[in-house]
Design an enzyme around this catalytic site. Sequence first.
Site, PDB file in Angstrom:
ATOM      1  N   ARG A  93       1.020  -1.373   0.416  1.00 22.39           N
ATOM      2  CA  ARG A  93       0.146   0.326   0.166  1.00 22.39           C
ATOM      3  C   ARG A  93       0.784   1.251  -0.154  1.00 22.39           C
ATOM      4  NH1 ARG A  93      -3.745   2.615   4.598  1.00 22.39           N
ATOM      5  NH2 ARG A  93      -4.536   4.734   3.880  1.00 22.39           N
ATOM      6  N   HIS A  94       0.363   2.321  -0.268  1.00 23.75           N
ATOM      7  CA  HIS A  94       1.076   3.759  -0.679  1.00 23.75           C
ATOM      8  C   HIS A  94       1.367   3.816   0.716  1.00 23.75           C
ATOM      9  CE1 HIS A  94      -2.382   5.520   0.793  1.00 23.75           C
ATOM     10  NE2 HIS A  94      -3.083   5.254  -0.185  1.00 23.75           N
ATOM     11  N   GLY A  95       2.434   5.117   0.890  1.00 23.43           N
ATOM     12  CA  GLY A  95       3.023   5.071   2.400  1.00 23.43           C
ATOM     13  C   GLY A  95       1.260   6.315   2.941  1.00 23.43           C
ATOM     14  N   SER A 363      -0.373  -0.440  -4.575  1.00 21.48           N
ATOM     15  CA  SER A 363      -1.277  -0.404  -4.470  1.00 21.48           C
ATOM     16  C   SER A 363      -1.999   0.425  -3.531  1.00 21.48           C
ATOM     17  CB  SER A 363      -2.634  -1.572  -4.777  1.00 21.48           C
ATOM     18  OG  SER A 363      -3.350  -1.547  -5.527  1.00 21.48           O
ATOM     19  N   ALA A 407       1.556   2.194   4.379  1.00 24.24           N
ATOM     20  CA  ALA A 407       2.678   1.365   4.310  1.00 24.24           C
ATOM     21  C   ALA A 407       2.255  -0.005   4.138  1.00 24.24           C
ATOM     22  CB  ALA A 407       3.579   1.783   4.487  1.00 24.24           C
TER      23      ALA A 407
END
Length: 467
Positions: A93-95, A363, A407
């Site tokens: 996952r994005h931060g 993602s 994240a």
Amino acid sequence: MQIFFFSLIVFVSKFGVITPSNQYCSQHLASFAGSFEQCKPNDFCLASDADRVHIKLFSTKTAYQTEKSHDESKLRDFHVEDCTPSKVWLLIRHGTRLPTASGIERFGEMEKLRDRIVENMEKLQKPALCPDDLNMLKNWKWNDSITVNQANYLVEQGYKELSAIAHNYKQYLPNLFQRPYDVNHFHFRHTNTERTRSSFRAFVNELFGESAYKQIYAETPPNRPDLLLKAYANCPLWRDQKKKLKRTDSEVRKFEQSSTFQKLIADVNSRFGFNGTLEAKEIKDIYGMCRYESAWHTDQTSVWCSLLTLSQVHIFEYQEDLNYFYKSSHGSELNKNVKCFAMQDMLNRLSIDDGPAATVYFSHSAAVQLFLTSLGALKDDIDLKAENFAQMASIRKWKTSQISPFAANIGIVRYKCSSNDKVKFLLNEKVLQFDWCTPNGVCDWRDFKQKYAFFANEDCDRVFCRR
């Protein structure tokens, strides 16, 4: 991005530095199986709190480093006796990011809410906050350089999170990650958003050097629907399911009408001298500002957190878990096949002897949660419901603060062994345990293929959006 990072650094000076030195009152971790006894609000002073327990209870807005243990023993989680890592498949996952556009607009108005609260508190005979917390609240300002055109952008803390994950994987799997970039060895892809693109950059820059992302090939998301990383966004049934969670008959809305949640609203109103005029949406914004600021600056705590007791934060966390349980987990039969394409990709890439040894995708939280659901992971024996908060509060497996913080990452590693090949599942750099694997998380490769044979052989176009 440099300009934006500067604006976040400016924000630190407005936010103020907190130096913890004392503890919560003794009963703050009382068992949820009882009567939910909580500290008296005035027994607690955020400005001098050393525990900061609440920062681990912010659901998908929990900062990654507050959840992940940095114990060096984590290296053991990646070790399998007499085996060598040969393939790894990572979904990240994005931060940590900024809020949505509507969130930025609401938070930009919170100085007005702050003024109402302070005005009320100054009329009370007994202070609702300790002096240090009250002063911090009075001095709080929204950083007006954060504007709606930056909605959902990765912040500096998010960049650091992805760099740290890349650094850690270099230590965990050196034969796969401690090597120069080669398009035949590494495969990267991200969704078509700023926050996942910047997360990819942070990750590869840590692996290969500053500005390496300019020379690194990342598969471009297709112009057609991205069914690999965002299949859920292209499933009408899933979108309808998401909308239904706002209906009055959903478990989420029923929980909001429950005596537990309504008491939270009444208690906050009473504590700050409002006669029921502090609306639920305003109290939710207090929780929202508390968790975003805490995630942006992990060495500090947002003063907005002082307006909520630990028990109240637990209640908000459960509300979030209810939402995600039905939206992206085992609460709906639809969810188990939504990530069919990603499951198939994972199985194919780990199975073939040639092709890239390291596959890394960037993602979103829904992708992580849905993929865990497809794996059959973290399934509670009892469904989360509005009425079973007391029962499930301390025992539920579906706890999004731990599962999908900023994240969040799922790693699946194949090991070549002297006898049968093995597999390990990692969630946020910790072993993800299944009952068909050994107690230390080592799974037999043949069992792995049998367990997920449905996804390997199915036509994902047929099943990904069907109940």
